[in-house]
Design an enzyme around this catalytic site. Sequence first.
Site, PDB file in Angstrom:
ATOM      1  N   ASP A  40       0.846  -1.201   0.000  1.00 57.10           N
ATOM      2  CA  ASP A  40       0.000   0.000   0.000  1.00 57.10           C
ATOM      3  C   ASP A  40       0.881   1.251   0.000  1.00 57.10           C
ATOM      4  O   ASP A  40       0.386   2.373  -0.101  1.00 57.10           O
ATOM      5  CB  ASP A  40      -1.023  -0.010   1.145  1.00 57.10           C
ATOM      6  CG  ASP A  40      -0.382   0.058   2.514  1.00 57.10           C
ATOM      7  OD1 ASP A  40       0.857  -0.035   2.613  1.00 57.10           O
ATOM      8  OD2 ASP A  40      -1.133   0.205   3.499  1.00 57.10           O
ATOM      9  N   ASP A  79      -0.759  -6.363  -0.326  1.00 59.37           N
ATOM     10  CA  ASP A  79      -0.970  -5.691   0.962  1.00 59.37           C
ATOM     11  C   ASP A  79      -2.453  -5.404   1.142  1.00 59.37           C
ATOM     12  O   ASP A  79      -3.112  -4.931   0.207  1.00 59.37           O
ATOM     13  CB  ASP A  79      -0.231  -4.343   0.912  1.00 59.37           C
ATOM     14  CG  ASP A  79       0.448  -3.995   2.200  1.00 59.37           C
ATOM     15  OD1 ASP A  79       0.314  -4.747   3.182  1.00 59.37           O
ATOM     16  OD2 ASP A  79       1.150  -2.966   2.219  1.00 59.37           O
ATOM     17  N   GLU A 111      -1.034  -5.295   8.273  1.00 58.91           N
ATOM     18  CA  GLU A 111      -0.421  -4.523   9.358  1.00 58.91           C
ATOM     19  C   GLU A 111      -1.125  -4.971  10.638  1.00 58.91           C
ATOM     20  O   GLU A 111      -2.344  -4.865  10.760  1.00 58.91           O
ATOM     21  CB  GLU A 111      -0.570  -3.028   9.102  1.00 58.91           C
ATOM     22  CG  GLU A 111       0.283  -2.601   7.921  1.00 58.91           C
ATOM     23  CD  GLU A 111       0.431  -1.093   7.781  1.00 58.91           C
ATOM     24  OE1 GLU A 111       0.057  -0.351   8.715  1.00 58.91           O
ATOM     25  OE2 GLU A 111       0.926  -0.659   6.733  1.00 58.91           O
ATOM     26  N   GLU A 178       9.248  -3.444  10.738  1.00 58.64           N
ATOM     27  CA  GLU A 178       9.606  -2.137  10.177  1.00 58.64           C
ATOM     28  C   GLU A 178      10.050  -1.162  11.264  1.00 58.64           C
ATOM     29  O   GLU A 178       9.362  -0.966  12.277  1.00 58.64           O
ATOM     30  CB  GLU A 178       8.393  -1.562   9.411  1.00 58.64           C
ATOM     31  CG  GLU A 178       8.695  -0.184   8.821  1.00 58.64           C
ATOM     32  CD  GLU A 178       7.710   0.275   7.753  1.00 58.64           C
ATOM     33  OE1 GLU A 178       6.789  -0.502   7.388  1.00 58.64           O
ATOM     34  OE2 GLU A 178       7.878   1.420   7.284  1.00 58.64           O
TER      35      GLU A 178
HETATM   36  O1  KIV Z   1       3.500  -1.079   1.758  1.00 57.02           O
HETATM   37  C1  KIV Z   1       4.702  -1.427   1.778  1.00 57.02           C
HETATM   38  O2  KIV Z   1       5.447  -1.258   0.813  1.00 57.02           O
HETATM   39  C2  KIV Z   1       5.206  -2.055   2.991  1.00 57.02           C
HETATM   40  C3  KIV Z   1       6.678  -2.285   3.072  1.00 57.02           C
HETATM   41  C4  KIV Z   1       7.350  -1.011   3.322  1.00 57.02           C
HETATM   42  C5  KIV Z   1       7.032  -3.333   4.036  1.00 57.02           C
HETATM   43  O3  KIV Z   1       4.458  -2.341   3.870  1.00 57.02           O
END
Ligand code: KIV
Length: 263
Positions: A40, A79, A111, A178
């Site tokens: 995302d 994601d 997340e 992260e």
């Molecule tokens: O959305 C994304 O690219 C991420 C990475 C930074 C792990 O969650």
Amino acid sequence: MTTTRSLRDREEPITMLTAYDAPTAAIVDEAGIDVILVGDSMGNAVMGYDSTLPVTMANVRARTAAVTRTVTDALVVADMPFLSFGVDEADSIRNAGALLAEAGADAVKLECGPHTVELTRRLTELGIPVMAHLGLTPQRVNELGGYTKQGTDEEAAAEILDLAVEHEAAGAFALVLEHVPSAFAATVTDTLEIPTIGIGAGPDCDGQVLVITDVIGLSEWSPPFAEQFGDVAAEMRSAVERYREAVETGAFPVGERGSAADE
Ligand code: KIV
């Protein structure tokens, strides 16, 4: 071909990069990257937003489908965007399922927090592999007050470690960590059996992930832990300027490649 299982047995560090379109994904795949994340982060990286919050299921579904149309070897992880999960279990499952069934992803990333342990278990039971994401979780930027390092005191670190263990027990096949202190990331990595993939989490994770536009030099801003390995913006600028000059001076067009000039 990378699978959620083969990641676990990998001796070398796992390589993971984001991609949001077919030509970029093809290059990343051909370069031998193990995992492509349709993150995302597309909100900031390619859609002009200043956070990931406006990214929708439709955005992630369309871009995941573009990526999976070209990728042959890498594991493609989609994601789950803000509020596409965690509000209602049935909706969360349908949204995750659509990323696999309609967009062709191999797995989803969430997340995580205490509210995603049960969901991870349900998704895994249903055959939807889950990559968990802890530490700095950008969808909580408003609650966190910025994109700051997480797990910096004992209590916060213990909370993240507990959640990591719970998500592993619930079936997550890997964990993105992260922006946490390196020593803490090393502890999480030692504690878990599933691989950890770090971003701003030091060298001791089982793998590393970065956002593609940071790596190739196409981001207006990048976080302090990102590293630029090329300068695509400079190449694009130069190509576009050369094209403009060629049109303005009449040097282009001169006929089609491989055919005689127009009579
Ligand atoms: O959305 C994304 O690219 C991420 C990475 C930074 C792990 O969650």
